[in-house]
Design a protein around this motif. Sequence first.
Motif, short mmCIF file in Angstrom:
data_model
loop_
_atom_site.label_atom_id
_atom_site.label_comp_id
_atom_site.label_asym_id
_atom_site.label_seq_id
_atom_site.Cartn_x
_atom_site.Cartn_y
_atom_site.Cartn_z
N VAL A 21 0.82 -1.22 0.00
CA VAL A 21 0.00 0.00 0.00
C VAL A 21 0.85 1.26 0.00
CG1 VAL A 21 -1.89 -1.17 1.17
CG2 VAL A 21 -0.27 0.19 2.52
N GLY A 22 2.15 1.12 0.23
CA GLY A 22 3.02 2.30 0.10
C GLY A 22 3.82 2.71 1.31
N PHE A 23 3.74 1.96 2.40
CA PHE A 23 4.55 2.30 3.57
C PHE A 23 6.03 2.06 3.28
CE2 PHE A 23 0.59 2.12 5.96
CZ PHE A 23 0.78 3.14 6.89
N GLU A 24 6.88 2.95 3.80
CA GLU A 24 8.33 2.79 3.70
C GLU A 24 8.95 2.46 5.05
OE1 GLU A 24 10.03 6.24 1.90
OE2 GLU A 24 8.70 6.17 0.16
N TYR A 25 8.16 2.61 6.11
CA TYR A 25 8.66 2.39 7.47
C TYR A 25 7.67 1.53 8.25
CZ TYR A 25 11.49 6.46 6.26
OH TYR A 25 12.35 7.33 5.63
N ALA A 26 8.21 0.77 9.20
CA ALA A 26 7.36 -0.07 10.05
C ALA A 26 7.96 -0.16 11.44
CB ALA A 26 7.19 -1.46 9.46
N GLU A 27 7.09 -0.18 12.43
CA GLU A 27 7.51 -0.47 13.80
C GLU A 27 7.16 -1.91 14.09
OE1 GLU A 27 6.92 2.26 17.34
OE2 GLU A 27 5.49 0.65 17.84
#
Length: 240
Positions: A21-27
């Motif tokens: 969906v387009g996220f570049e970062y994740a926790e």
Amino acid sequence: MLKFATKLAPQPERLSNAHEVGFEYAEIFLTSKSIKKPKALAGLLGNYPLSYGLHFINRGPLSKKQLKKTIRLYRLLDCESMVIHQPMYRLYSEALLDIDPGLCLAVENHRLKLKSFWRWADSHEHLTLDVEHLWKHTLKQAPLSEMLPVLKKFLKRHGSQLKRVHLPGYQPGSLEHQPLSFNPKLARKVLKALSKIDYQGLIVSETRPSMQKPKFLRNDINLFQNWEKTLLQKSKSNID
């Protein structure tokens, strides 16, 4: 530019959904089970073009071996910080920092009264601000117009300590950990305040697992990207 992330368990389907969906970062939310094989987990996470922050395990007891494995993952992923709840910080920060003094442990606010909230901010070198916790637990679901001045006061005093921001789409009376897109007004106000202090850490749409579906993830990233686009257009018009 601000860094917008989603919080998730390190599972292929969830990671794939976030990336698609387009996220570049994740926790990455850690558990005792997920850190058993840190090298293998880092390999899994490396299959996706995402940059990561970690959220320390919420429940103990934890052995020194488990602490070492958590630190190993932190270093393998080249993390800038790790969120940790205050009870776990009290129990394990000394041992963690004894193993690796270079760790950045960002202590999160939770069910704090207002005086305790300011004491928390004064007491730790690195902080994670949970906006939902501030609004619901500390300010007792006050109107947004009353929450925002406290937020801005916090950023003015403690912005340099801030390493992570949790930003669900909370509204007074609603369930916790809803997608950020459920409260666009809150999102825009907080994003603007963070951009004004040149905040460099992750802003995490902390969504409950049952709502970590592609449509909700997509709505969140679209909200953030549209806000970002509007900000860039305003900046350009001011230069012109």
